[in-house]
Design a protein around this motif. Structure first.
Motif, PDB file in Angstrom:
ATOM      1  N   ASN A  19       0.866  -1.326  -0.038  1.00 17.49           N
ATOM      2  CA  ASN A  19      -0.105  -0.073  -0.062  1.00 17.49           C
ATOM      3  C   ASN A  19       0.888   1.153  -0.077  1.00 17.49           C
ATOM      4  N   LEU A  20       0.357   2.279  -0.930  1.00 17.35           N
ATOM      5  CA  LEU A  20       1.171   3.613  -0.996  1.00 17.35           C
ATOM      6  C   LEU A  20       0.730   4.315   0.382  1.00 17.35           C
ATOM      7  N   ALA A  21       1.689   4.891   1.095  1.00 17.88           N
ATOM      8  CA  ALA A  21       1.441   5.514   2.578  1.00 17.88           C
ATOM      9  C   ALA A  21       0.381   6.511   2.430  1.00 17.88           C
ATOM     10  N   HIS A  22       0.057   7.499   0.950  1.00  8.89           N
ATOM     11  CA  HIS A  22      -0.958   8.316   1.002  1.00  8.89           C
ATOM     12  C   HIS A  22      -2.124   7.816   0.754  1.00  8.89           C
ATOM     13  N   ARG A  23      -2.263   6.458   0.119  1.00  8.51           N
ATOM     14  CA  ARG A  23      -3.519   6.051  -0.334  1.00  8.51           C
ATOM     15  C   ARG A  23      -4.577   5.532   0.844  1.00  8.51           C
ATOM     16  N   ASP A  24      -4.771   6.374   1.556  1.00 13.59           N
ATOM     17  CA  ASP A  24      -5.714   5.869   2.849  1.00 13.59           C
ATOM     18  C   ASP A  24      -7.265   5.160   2.591  1.00 13.59           C
ATOM     19  N   ASP A  25      -7.488   5.504   1.288  1.00 15.10           N
ATOM     20  CA  ASP A  25      -8.680   5.118   0.510  1.00 15.10           C
ATOM     21  C   ASP A  25      -8.483   3.672   0.249  1.00 15.10           C
ATOM     22  N   ARG A  26      -7.319   3.293  -0.354  1.00 18.11           N
ATOM     23  CA  ARG A  26      -7.187   1.803  -0.579  1.00 18.11           C
ATOM     24  C   ARG A  26      -6.952   1.033   0.816  1.00 18.11           C
ATOM     25  N   ARG A  27      -6.217   1.825   1.661  1.00 20.45           N
ATOM     26  CA  ARG A  27      -6.058   1.086   2.931  1.00 20.45           C
ATOM     27  C   ARG A  27      -7.153   0.691   3.630  1.00 20.45           C
ATOM     28  N   ARG A  28      -8.083   1.694   3.579  1.00 18.88           N
ATOM     29  CA  ARG A  28      -9.343   1.409   4.239  1.00 18.88           C
ATOM     30  C   ARG A  28     -10.285   0.417   3.524  1.00 18.88           C
ATOM     31  N   GLU A  29     -10.212   0.409   2.266  1.00 20.78           N
ATOM     32  CA  GLU A  29     -11.033  -0.566   1.403  1.00 20.78           C
ATOM     33  C   GLU A  29     -10.139  -2.008   1.592  1.00 20.78           C
ATOM     34  N   MET A  30      -8.823  -1.989   1.727  1.00 19.86           N
ATOM     35  CA  MET A  30      -8.552  -3.250   1.890  1.00 19.86           C
ATOM     36  C   MET A  30      -8.676  -3.777   3.444  1.00 19.86           C
ATOM     37  N   ASN A  31      -8.689  -2.996   4.053  1.00 24.87           N
ATOM     38  CA  ASN A  31      -9.151  -3.427   5.779  1.00 24.87           C
ATOM     39  C   ASN A  31     -10.479  -3.992   5.811  1.00 24.87           C
ATOM     40  N   GLU A  32     -11.359  -3.404   4.938  1.00 26.96           N
ATOM     41  CA  GLU A  32     -12.857  -3.948   4.838  1.00 26.96           C
ATOM     42  C   GLU A  32     -12.939  -5.228   4.190  1.00 26.96           C
TER      43      GLU A  32
END
Length: 256
Positions: A19-32
């Motif tokens: 995950n790219l550090a500034h891509r909190d959207d992808r991080r959130r979706e991956m956590n889901e």
């Protein structure tokens, strides 16, 4: 019945999520996605791995190809440093299929009994000449059976031991080098498999994960992804039922 999280962790010792550090959207979706199967980015067996964000493409075909290549090379280094025997690598745009638990359970025993080096579950597979069935759901792939995508891939420590020096050499060579110059990482895995045909490479006939449609930070962005107001609409459209149905058709999956 065993929880799906335990089933997954009986096959893989550790899960690395790029995950790219500034891509909190992808991080959130991956956590889901992980929450769906009883895991999270905070689980001790899950490592959030910082993706490479290169300033340019260098000698690679694109900036995105370079970032993906360097990120996965970093994961292989981490696998060896962490002493992991079998690892699952997820890119942060991976979505587990709806029937993930049943599909994983169907192949778990074959995966745990087999001494595999590389496990692909990224696209529908049909047997090709040289492939060998391993139960009804898995194929042992010949070195000639190649395909793109690397968003859900399992690695053995043995494979990472081979991959680190091999990928480092590719990274250091000039473009077009006959020994293999900078390229997309999925292509590099095909080169490794050709160089080491004794590797045991497995693929699931049906993928356990598909790629989620998501804005890229390292590919050339379309204008609607560059403008803040339109960016949100674009992200919403990518998750709309119509878009999801279209992606299923393109990926050869049944449409609900």
């Amino acid at each position: 019945m065993q929880p799906v999280s335990e089933t997954l962790l009986s096959v893989f010792d550790r899960i690395y999520v790029i995950n790219l550090a500034h891509r909190d959207d992808r991080r959130r979706e991956m956590n889901e996605q992980l929450n769906r199967i009883g895991l999270s980015l905070n689980h001790p067996a899950v490592t959030l791995f910082p993706a490479s964000f290169p300033p340019d493409e260098g000698d690679f075909p694109t900036r995105g190809a370079r970032g993906c290549f360097e990120s996965q090379l970093g994961v292989h280094r981490a696998i060896l440093a962490d002493g992991v025997k079998r690892a699952l690598m997820l890119e942060d745009d991976a979505d587990f299929i709806p029937d993930f638990a049943a599909a994983l359970t169907a192949i778990r025993d074959d995966l745990t009994r087999s001494d595999w080096d590389l496990f692909y579950s990224v696209a529908p597979l049909e047997a090709q000449p040289g492939d060998q069935p391993l139960g009804p759901h898995l194929l042992r792939l010949s070195p000639d059976h190649t395909f793109p995508l690397a968003h859900f891939v399992g690695f053995s420590a043995r494979f990472s031991e081979l991959a680190v020096p091999y990928l480092e050499a590719i990274h250091a060579r000039p473009p077009g080098d006959p020994a293999g110059g900078p390229m997309h990482v999925d292509g590099a895995y095909c080169w490794i498999r050709a160089a080491y045909p004794d590797l045991t490479v497995l693929g699931s006939r049906a993928p356990l994960a598909v790629q989620r449609s998501s804005r890229s930070d390292i590919a050339e962005l379309r204008f609607w992804d560059r403008l803040p107001g339109l960016r949100q609409l674009s992200a919403t459209a990518r998750r709309s039922p119509a878009t999801i149905r279209l992606l299923k058709r393109l990926r050869g999956r049944p449409v609900d």
